[in-house]
Design an enzyme around this catalytic site. Structure first.
Site, short mmCIF file in Angstrom:
data_model
loop_
_atom_site.label_atom_id
_atom_site.label_comp_id
_atom_site.label_asym_id
_atom_site.label_seq_id
_atom_site.Cartn_x
_atom_site.Cartn_y
_atom_site.Cartn_z
N LYS A 116 -16.32 -3.22 7.30
CA LYS A 116 -16.34 -4.02 8.35
C LYS A 116 -17.64 -4.54 9.22
O LYS A 116 -17.79 -5.54 9.79
CB LYS A 116 -15.22 -3.58 9.51
CG LYS A 116 -13.78 -3.75 8.66
CD LYS A 116 -12.63 -3.77 9.73
CE LYS A 116 -11.31 -3.95 8.75
NZ LYS A 116 -10.03 -3.98 9.72
N LYS A 199 -9.09 -5.64 -2.24
CA LYS A 199 -7.97 -5.22 -1.85
C LYS A 199 -7.52 -6.42 -1.23
O LYS A 199 -8.05 -7.17 -0.40
CB LYS A 199 -8.14 -4.09 -0.66
CG LYS A 199 -6.80 -3.65 -0.27
CD LYS A 199 -6.96 -2.74 1.12
CE LYS A 199 -7.18 -3.50 2.51
NZ LYS A 199 -6.76 -3.13 3.47
N LYS A 202 -4.99 -8.75 5.27
CA LYS A 202 -4.61 -9.80 6.24
C LYS A 202 -5.59 -10.41 6.98
O LYS A 202 -5.15 -11.61 7.71
CB LYS A 202 -3.49 -9.26 7.14
CG LYS A 202 -3.82 -8.33 8.22
CD LYS A 202 -2.76 -7.96 9.09
CE LYS A 202 -2.72 -6.47 9.33
NZ LYS A 202 -3.84 -5.83 10.15
P1 ATP Z 1 -7.26 -5.71 8.16
O1 ATP Z 1 -7.73 -6.68 6.75
O2 ATP Z 1 -7.03 -6.75 9.14
O3 ATP Z 1 -8.18 -4.75 8.53
P2 ATP Z 1 -4.99 -4.58 6.42
O4 ATP Z 1 -4.24 -5.83 5.78
O5 ATP Z 1 -5.80 -3.63 5.84
O6 ATP Z 1 -5.87 -5.14 7.95
P3 ATP Z 1 -3.77 -2.56 8.33
O7 ATP Z 1 -3.39 -2.94 9.74
O8 ATP Z 1 -5.41 -2.25 8.41
O9 ATP Z 1 -3.77 -3.79 7.33
O10 ATP Z 1 -3.03 -1.68 7.51
C1 ATP Z 1 -1.63 -1.48 7.79
C2 ATP Z 1 -1.27 -0.65 6.60
O11 ATP Z 1 -1.04 -1.50 5.48
C3 ATP Z 1 -1.96 0.60 6.31
O12 ATP Z 1 -1.05 1.58 5.79
C4 ATP Z 1 -2.60 0.26 5.16
O13 ATP Z 1 -2.91 1.18 4.19
C5 ATP Z 1 -1.75 -0.67 4.49
N1 ATP Z 1 -2.01 -1.79 3.60
C6 ATP Z 1 -3.18 -2.79 4.05
N2 ATP Z 1 -3.36 -3.54 2.86
C7 ATP Z 1 -2.81 -3.07 1.56
C8 ATP Z 1 -3.02 -3.35 0.36
N3 ATP Z 1 -3.52 -4.45 -0.13
N4 ATP Z 1 -2.06 -2.74 -0.39
C9 ATP Z 1 -1.27 -1.64 0.10
N5 ATP Z 1 -1.37 -1.32 1.08
C10 ATP Z 1 -2.08 -1.91 2.11
#
Ligand code: ATP
Ligand code: LTN
Length: 338
Positions: A116, A199, A202
Protein backbone atom coordinates in the site's frame (compact mmCIF):
# COMPACT_ATOMS: atom_id res chain seq x y z
CA UNK A 1 -27.37 -18.30 27.82
CA UNK A 2 -25.21 -20.90 26.10
CA UNK A 3 -23.04 -18.05 24.75
CA UNK A 4 -21.01 -17.96 27.94
CA UNK A 5 -19.21 -21.21 27.23
CA UNK A 6 -18.67 -20.61 23.52
CA UNK A 7 -15.29 -19.55 22.20
CA UNK A 8 -15.15 -16.13 20.61
CA UNK A 9 -14.70 -15.03 17.03
CA UNK A 10 -13.95 -11.51 15.84
CA UNK A 11 -13.56 -10.20 12.32
CA UNK A 12 -14.04 -7.04 10.30
CA UNK A 13 -14.03 -5.45 6.86
CA UNK A 14 -12.96 -1.92 5.95
CA UNK A 15 -15.69 0.40 4.64
CA UNK A 16 -13.27 1.58 1.96
CA UNK A 17 -14.92 0.60 -1.32
CA UNK A 18 -17.52 -1.71 -2.82
CA UNK A 19 -17.46 -5.14 -1.23
CA UNK A 20 -16.48 -7.84 -3.75
CA UNK A 21 -17.19 -11.54 -4.14
CA UNK A 22 -13.63 -11.95 -2.82
CA UNK A 23 -14.70 -10.38 0.50
CA UNK A 24 -17.77 -12.59 0.48
CA UNK A 25 -16.00 -15.89 -0.21
CA UNK A 26 -12.92 -15.16 1.89
CA UNK A 27 -14.70 -13.65 4.88
CA UNK A 28 -18.49 -13.18 5.00
CA UNK A 29 -19.51 -16.67 3.92
CA UNK A 30 -17.46 -18.16 6.76
CA UNK A 31 -18.79 -15.69 9.30
CA UNK A 32 -22.35 -16.72 8.54
CA UNK A 33 -21.42 -20.38 8.89
CA UNK A 34 -19.70 -19.94 12.29
CA UNK A 35 -22.44 -18.00 14.07
CA UNK A 36 -23.87 -20.97 15.95
CA UNK A 37 -20.53 -22.45 16.96
CA UNK A 38 -18.91 -19.29 18.32
CA UNK A 39 -19.87 -16.13 20.15
CA UNK A 40 -19.27 -13.73 17.28
CA UNK A 41 -18.28 -10.06 17.02
CA UNK A 42 -18.29 -8.53 13.55
CA UNK A 43 -17.20 -4.95 13.10
CA UNK A 44 -17.01 -2.43 10.32
CA UNK A 45 -13.45 -1.21 10.73
CA UNK A 46 -13.80 2.49 9.96
CA UNK A 47 -10.65 3.42 11.92
CA UNK A 48 -8.68 1.15 9.59
CA UNK A 49 -10.25 2.75 6.53
CA UNK A 50 -8.74 6.10 7.60
CA UNK A 51 -5.23 4.73 6.98
CA UNK A 52 -5.64 5.80 3.35
CA UNK A 53 -7.37 9.06 2.34
CA UNK A 54 -11.21 8.90 2.52
CA UNK A 55 -13.94 11.36 1.68
CA UNK A 56 -15.95 11.93 4.92
CA UNK A 57 -19.41 11.69 3.32
CA UNK A 58 -18.42 8.58 1.38
CA UNK A 59 -16.94 6.94 4.49
CA UNK A 60 -20.15 7.58 6.44
CA UNK A 61 -22.31 6.12 3.67
CA UNK A 62 -20.01 3.11 3.16
CA UNK A 63 -19.98 2.28 6.85
CA UNK A 64 -23.77 1.90 6.86
CA UNK A 65 -23.69 0.08 3.53
CA UNK A 66 -21.18 -2.48 4.79
CA UNK A 67 -23.22 -3.02 7.98
CA UNK A 68 -26.34 -3.65 5.87
CA UNK A 69 -24.38 -6.08 3.68
CA UNK A 70 -23.30 -8.06 6.76
CA UNK A 71 -26.95 -8.49 7.71
CA UNK A 72 -28.09 -9.12 4.13
CA UNK A 73 -25.43 -11.83 3.75
CA UNK A 74 -26.96 -13.68 6.71
CA UNK A 75 -25.35 -12.34 9.87
CA UNK A 76 -28.09 -12.59 12.46
CA UNK A 77 -27.89 -9.69 14.95
CA UNK A 78 -29.71 -11.80 17.56
CA UNK A 79 -26.75 -14.15 17.56
CA UNK A 80 -23.77 -11.99 16.59
CA UNK A 81 -22.82 -8.49 17.67
CA UNK A 82 -22.54 -6.20 14.64
CA UNK A 83 -20.87 -2.86 15.41
CA UNK A 84 -18.82 0.03 14.13
CA UNK A 85 -15.21 -0.09 15.36
CA UNK A 86 -15.04 3.64 16.20
CA UNK A 87 -18.10 3.27 18.48
CA UNK A 88 -16.01 1.26 20.92
CA UNK A 89 -13.22 3.53 22.15
CA UNK A 90 -11.32 0.66 23.77
CA UNK A 91 -9.95 -0.20 20.30
CA UNK A 92 -7.92 2.99 19.99
CA UNK A 93 -6.88 2.93 23.62
CA UNK A 94 -5.51 -0.60 23.53
CA UNK A 95 -3.93 0.18 20.20
CA UNK A 96 -1.80 2.91 21.83
CA UNK A 97 -0.65 0.63 24.63
CA UNK A 98 0.31 -2.07 22.12
CA UNK A 99 2.03 0.56 19.93
CA UNK A 100 4.44 1.23 22.77
CA UNK A 101 5.28 -2.46 22.91
CA UNK A 102 5.80 -2.97 19.15
CA UNK A 103 9.28 -2.91 17.59
CA UNK A 104 9.00 -0.76 14.45
CA UNK A 105 10.97 -3.36 12.50
CA UNK A 106 7.95 -5.69 12.79
CA UNK A 107 5.82 -3.03 11.09
CA UNK A 108 8.17 -2.26 8.21
CA UNK A 109 8.26 -5.96 7.38
CA UNK A 110 4.50 -6.31 6.75
CA UNK A 111 3.67 -7.03 3.10
CA UNK A 112 0.43 -5.03 3.19
CA UNK A 113 2.37 -1.95 4.31
CA UNK A 114 4.93 -2.46 1.56
CA UNK A 115 2.18 -2.88 -1.08
CA UNK A 116 0.00 0.00 0.00
CA UNK A 117 2.82 2.45 0.73
CA UNK A 118 4.40 1.78 -2.66
CA UNK A 119 1.16 2.98 -4.28
CA UNK A 120 1.35 6.39 -2.55
CA UNK A 121 3.64 9.41 -2.70
CA UNK A 122 6.31 8.96 -0.03
CA UNK A 123 5.40 12.26 1.75
CA UNK A 124 1.71 11.39 1.97
CA UNK A 125 2.01 7.97 3.63
CA UNK A 126 0.30 8.33 7.00
CA UNK A 127 1.78 6.76 10.13
CA UNK A 128 -1.57 4.96 10.46
CA UNK A 129 -0.72 2.80 7.46
CA UNK A 130 2.40 1.60 9.25
CA UNK A 131 0.56 1.11 12.54
CA UNK A 132 -2.40 -0.64 10.89
CA UNK A 133 -1.52 -4.15 12.20
CA UNK A 134 -1.38 -2.88 15.80
CA UNK A 135 -4.96 -1.61 15.62
CA UNK A 136 -6.03 -4.91 14.10
CA UNK A 137 -4.30 -6.78 16.94
CA UNK A 138 -6.19 -4.57 19.43
CA UNK A 139 -9.50 -5.41 17.69
CA UNK A 140 -8.88 -9.11 18.12
CA UNK A 141 -7.24 -9.20 21.55
CA UNK A 142 -9.89 -7.03 23.26
CA UNK A 143 -12.43 -9.80 22.67
CA UNK A 144 -10.06 -12.62 23.67
CA UNK A 145 -11.01 -14.13 20.30
CA UNK A 146 -9.68 -17.61 19.69
CA UNK A 147 -10.48 -17.64 15.97
CA UNK A 148 -10.44 -14.94 13.30
CA UNK A 149 -12.16 -15.82 10.01
CA UNK A 150 -10.32 -13.99 7.21
CA UNK A 151 -8.99 -14.49 3.69
CA UNK A 152 -5.49 -15.74 2.97
CA UNK A 153 -4.00 -12.22 2.67
CA UNK A 154 -4.50 -11.70 6.42
CA UNK A 155 -2.27 -14.56 7.60
CA UNK A 156 0.68 -12.29 8.30
CA UNK A 157 -1.48 -9.90 10.33
CA UNK A 158 -2.66 -12.81 12.46
CA UNK A 159 0.94 -13.89 13.08
CA UNK A 160 1.69 -10.32 14.12
CA UNK A 161 -1.30 -10.36 16.50
CA UNK A 162 -0.05 -13.53 18.14
CA UNK A 163 3.47 -12.12 18.47
CA UNK A 164 2.31 -8.92 20.11
CA UNK A 165 -0.05 -10.83 22.43
CA UNK A 166 2.81 -13.07 23.48
CA UNK A 167 5.07 -10.09 24.07
CA UNK A 168 2.42 -8.48 26.28
CA UNK A 169 1.79 -11.72 28.17
CA UNK A 170 5.52 -12.20 28.82
CA UNK A 171 6.02 -8.62 29.91
CA UNK A 172 2.96 -8.14 32.10
CA UNK A 173 1.59 -11.64 32.81
CA UNK A 174 -1.01 -13.80 31.04
CA UNK A 175 -3.69 -11.45 29.75
CA UNK A 176 -4.55 -12.25 26.15
CA UNK A 177 -5.82 -15.36 24.36
CA UNK A 178 -3.64 -16.25 21.36
CA UNK A 179 -5.92 -16.20 18.30
CA UNK A 180 -5.78 -18.51 15.27
CA UNK A 181 -6.52 -17.46 11.68
CA UNK A 182 -9.52 -19.32 10.29
CA UNK A 183 -8.97 -19.44 6.53
CA UNK A 184 -11.59 -21.07 4.27
CA UNK A 185 -10.49 -24.19 2.38
CA UNK A 186 -11.87 -22.79 -0.88
CA UNK A 187 -12.12 -19.16 -1.89
CA UNK A 188 -9.45 -17.83 0.49
CA UNK A 189 -7.77 -15.95 -2.34
CA UNK A 190 -10.02 -14.90 -5.21
CA UNK A 191 -8.07 -13.26 -8.02
CA UNK A 192 -8.92 -10.25 -10.19
CA UNK A 193 -11.14 -11.05 -13.17
CA UNK A 194 -9.10 -8.74 -15.39
CA UNK A 195 -5.78 -9.96 -14.00
CA UNK A 196 -5.83 -13.41 -12.40
CA UNK A 197 -2.32 -12.96 -11.03
CA UNK A 198 -3.40 -10.16 -8.66
CA UNK A 199 -5.74 -10.52 -5.65
CA UNK A 200 -9.27 -9.24 -6.24
CA UNK A 201 -9.51 -6.04 -4.21
CA UNK A 202 -12.27 -3.56 -3.50
CA UNK A 203 -9.95 -0.60 -3.88
CA UNK A 204 -8.92 -1.48 -7.43
CA UNK A 205 -10.62 0.99 -9.76
CA UNK A 206 -10.71 -0.80 -13.12
CA UNK A 207 -14.19 -1.64 -14.40
CA UNK A 208 -13.80 -5.37 -15.07
CA UNK A 209 -11.65 -6.21 -12.04
CA UNK A 210 -14.25 -7.46 -9.56
CA UNK A 211 -17.89 -8.42 -9.17
CA UNK A 212 -19.34 -6.25 -6.42
CA UNK A 213 -21.94 -7.68 -4.09
CA UNK A 214 -24.38 -4.97 -5.13
CA UNK A 215 -23.79 -5.30 -8.90
CA UNK A 216 -27.02 -5.79 -10.89
CA UNK A 217 -27.16 -9.29 -12.48
CA UNK A 218 -26.44 -8.12 -16.03
CA UNK A 219 -23.31 -6.25 -14.90
CA UNK A 220 -22.06 -9.21 -12.86
CA UNK A 221 -22.64 -11.50 -15.86
CA UNK A 222 -20.83 -9.14 -18.21
CA UNK A 223 -17.79 -8.91 -15.93
CA UNK A 224 -17.55 -12.69 -15.64
CA UNK A 225 -18.07 -13.28 -19.38
CA UNK A 226 -15.23 -10.82 -20.09
CA UNK A 227 -12.85 -12.26 -17.50
CA UNK A 228 -9.36 -13.06 -18.64
CA UNK A 229 -8.65 -16.69 -19.60
CA UNK A 230 -6.03 -18.36 -21.80
CA UNK A 231 -5.99 -19.92 -25.25
CA UNK A 232 -6.48 -23.49 -23.99
CA UNK A 233 -9.81 -25.33 -23.90
CA UNK A 234 -9.81 -27.85 -21.02
CA UNK A 235 -11.87 -26.75 -18.04
CA UNK A 236 -9.65 -28.04 -15.23
CA UNK A 237 -8.21 -26.79 -11.94
CA UNK A 238 -4.56 -25.93 -12.42
CA UNK A 239 -1.68 -24.29 -10.54
CA UNK A 240 -0.07 -23.15 -13.81
CA UNK A 241 0.08 -19.32 -13.76
CA UNK A 242 -0.78 -19.37 -17.49
CA UNK A 243 -4.13 -20.90 -16.58
CA UNK A 244 -4.83 -18.80 -13.51
CA UNK A 245 -7.97 -17.22 -15.02
CA UNK A 246 -9.79 -20.52 -15.55
CA UNK A 247 -8.57 -21.78 -12.19
CA UNK A 248 -9.99 -18.66 -10.55
CA UNK A 249 -13.42 -19.14 -12.18
CA UNK A 250 -13.44 -22.78 -11.09
CA UNK A 251 -12.49 -21.72 -7.57
CA UNK A 252 -15.37 -19.24 -7.42
CA UNK A 253 -17.70 -21.99 -8.64
CA UNK A 254 -16.35 -24.39 -6.01
CA UNK A 255 -16.55 -21.91 -3.16
CA UNK A 256 -20.17 -21.10 -4.01
CA UNK A 257 -21.44 -24.64 -4.62
CA UNK A 258 -19.29 -26.58 -2.15
CA UNK A 259 -18.92 -29.34 -4.78
CA UNK A 260 -15.70 -31.38 -4.86
CA UNK A 261 -13.15 -30.58 -7.59
CA UNK A 262 -13.61 -33.89 -9.41
CA UNK A 263 -17.37 -33.41 -9.65
CA UNK A 264 -16.88 -29.92 -11.06
CA UNK A 265 -14.33 -31.09 -13.62
CA UNK A 266 -16.67 -33.92 -14.64
CA UNK A 267 -19.52 -31.41 -15.06
CA UNK A 268 -17.46 -29.39 -17.55
CA UNK A 269 -15.94 -32.37 -19.37
CA UNK A 270 -16.08 -31.65 -23.12
CA UNK A 271 -17.35 -28.11 -22.52
CA UNK A 272 -15.54 -24.81 -23.15
CA UNK A 273 -14.60 -21.66 -21.27
CA UNK A 274 -17.82 -19.96 -22.42
CA UNK A 275 -19.91 -22.65 -20.68
CA UNK A 276 -17.83 -22.28 -17.52
CA UNK A 277 -18.30 -18.50 -17.51
CA UNK A 278 -22.07 -18.83 -17.96
CA UNK A 279 -22.29 -21.33 -15.13
CA UNK A 280 -20.20 -19.15 -12.80
CA UNK A 281 -22.32 -16.09 -13.63
CA UNK A 282 -25.46 -18.05 -12.80
CA UNK A 283 -24.10 -19.25 -9.44
CA UNK A 284 -22.92 -15.76 -8.54
CA UNK A 285 -26.25 -14.17 -9.41
CA UNK A 286 -28.22 -16.90 -7.60
CA UNK A 287 -26.27 -16.02 -4.47
CA UNK A 288 -26.36 -12.26 -4.91
CA UNK A 289 -30.04 -11.81 -5.80
CA UNK A 290 -31.48 -12.69 -2.38
CA UNK A 291 -28.66 -10.77 -0.67
CA UNK A 292 -29.51 -7.66 -2.69
CA UNK A 293 -33.23 -8.01 -2.01
CA UNK A 294 -32.55 -8.13 1.76
CA UNK A 295 -30.11 -5.24 1.46
CA UNK A 296 -32.70 -3.05 -0.26
CA UNK A 297 -35.31 -3.86 2.38
CA UNK A 298 -32.90 -3.06 5.20
CA UNK A 299 -31.86 0.27 3.75
CA UNK A 300 -35.49 1.31 3.56
CA UNK A 301 -36.37 0.42 7.15
CA UNK A 302 -35.82 3.70 8.91
CA UNK A 303 -33.79 3.43 12.08
CA UNK A 304 -33.42 -0.36 12.03
CA UNK A 305 -29.75 -0.41 11.10
CA UNK A 306 -28.85 2.28 13.64
CA UNK A 307 -30.62 0.33 16.35
CA UNK A 308 -28.71 -2.87 15.46
CA UNK A 309 -25.39 -0.98 15.49
CA UNK A 310 -26.21 0.64 18.84
CA UNK A 311 -27.02 -2.73 20.40
CA UNK A 312 -23.93 -4.30 18.81
CA UNK A 313 -21.67 -1.57 20.21
CA UNK A 314 -23.17 -2.05 23.65
CA UNK A 315 -22.46 -5.79 23.59
CA UNK A 316 -18.97 -5.17 22.24
CA UNK A 317 -18.17 -2.56 24.91
CA UNK A 318 -19.15 -4.93 27.71
CA UNK A 319 -16.43 -7.35 26.62
CA UNK A 320 -13.83 -4.87 25.38
CA UNK A 321 -13.96 -2.59 28.42
CA UNK A 322 -13.42 -5.55 30.74
CA UNK A 323 -10.25 -6.58 28.91
CA UNK A 324 -9.06 -2.98 28.76
CA UNK A 325 -9.54 -2.50 32.51
CA UNK A 326 -7.31 -5.50 33.11
CA UNK A 327 -4.69 -4.18 30.68
CA UNK A 328 -4.69 -0.73 32.30
CA UNK A 329 -4.11 -2.33 35.67
CA UNK A 330 -1.33 -4.60 34.37
CA UNK A 331 0.66 -1.80 32.76
CA UNK A 332 0.51 0.29 35.93
CA UNK A 333 -2.05 2.99 35.25
CA UNK A 334 -3.69 4.51 38.31
CA UNK A 335 -7.37 3.54 38.29
CA UNK A 336 -9.59 6.62 37.88
CA UNK A 337 -10.78 7.84 41.29
CA UNK A 338 -14.38 8.18 39.93
P1 ATP B 1 -8.68 -3.18 0.16
O1 ATP B 1 -8.30 -3.64 -1.20
O2 ATP B 1 -9.58 -2.01 0.23
O3 ATP B 1 -7.55 -3.13 1.12
P2 ATP B 1 -9.85 -5.78 0.51
O4 ATP B 1 -10.76 -6.04 -0.63
O5 ATP B 1 -8.58 -6.55 0.61
O6 ATP B 1 -9.63 -4.24 0.70
P3 ATP B 1 -10.42 -5.88 3.33
O7 ATP B 1 -11.36 -4.96 4.01
O8 ATP B 1 -8.97 -5.57 3.50
O9 ATP B 1 -10.72 -5.99 1.80
O10 ATP B 1 -10.70 -7.36 3.71
C1 ATP B 1 -11.87 -7.86 4.28
C2 ATP B 1 -11.82 -9.37 4.32
O11 ATP B 1 -11.98 -9.90 3.00
C3 ATP B 1 -10.52 -9.96 4.85
O12 ATP B 1 -10.82 -11.10 5.64
C4 ATP B 1 -9.78 -10.38 3.62
O13 ATP B 1 -8.88 -11.44 3.85
C5 ATP B 1 -10.94 -10.83 2.73
N1 ATP B 1 -10.58 -10.71 1.32
C6 ATP B 1 -10.29 -9.55 0.67
N2 ATP B 1 -10.03 -9.80 -0.62
C7 ATP B 1 -10.14 -11.15 -0.80
C8 ATP B 1 -9.97 -12.02 -1.92
N3 ATP B 1 -9.62 -11.55 -3.11
N4 ATP B 1 -10.19 -13.33 -1.76
C9 ATP B 1 -10.54 -13.82 -0.54
N5 ATP B 1 -10.70 -13.05 0.56
C10 ATP B 1 -10.51 -11.74 0.44
N1 LTN C 1 -6.98 -6.01 8.16
C1 LTN C 1 -8.21 -6.61 7.80
C2 LTN C 1 -9.42 -5.89 8.32
C3 LTN C 1 -9.46 -6.01 9.79
C4 LTN C 1 -9.69 -7.20 10.54
C5 LTN C 1 -9.63 -6.81 11.91
C6 LTN C 1 -9.92 -8.52 10.18
C7 LTN C 1 -9.28 -5.02 10.70
N2 LTN C 1 -9.40 -5.49 11.97
C8 LTN C 1 -9.79 -7.74 12.94
C9 LTN C 1 -10.07 -9.44 11.23
C10 LTN C 1 -10.01 -9.07 12.57
C11 LTN C 1 -8.28 -6.71 6.31
O1 LTN C 1 -8.99 -7.48 5.87
N3 LTN C 1 -7.54 -5.94 5.57
Amino acid sequence: MSGETKKRVLSGIQPSGNLTIGNYLGALQQWVAEQDTFECYFCIVDLHALTVPQDPAALRAKTREVAAIYLAAGIDPEKSAVFVQSHVSAHTELSWILTCLTPIGWLYRMTQFKDKSSKQQQESIGAGLLNYPILMAADILLYQASAVPVGDDQRQHLEFTRDIAQRFNHTYGETFTLPEAMIPREGARIMGLDNPLAKMSKSEASEYHAVYLLDPPDIARKKIMRSQTDSGRDVRFSSDPERAGVNNLLTIYQALTGEPKEAIEARFEGKGYGDLKKAVAEQVNDRLSPLQARYNRLMHENGYLDEILAQGAERARAVADKTLAEVRDRVGFVAPYR
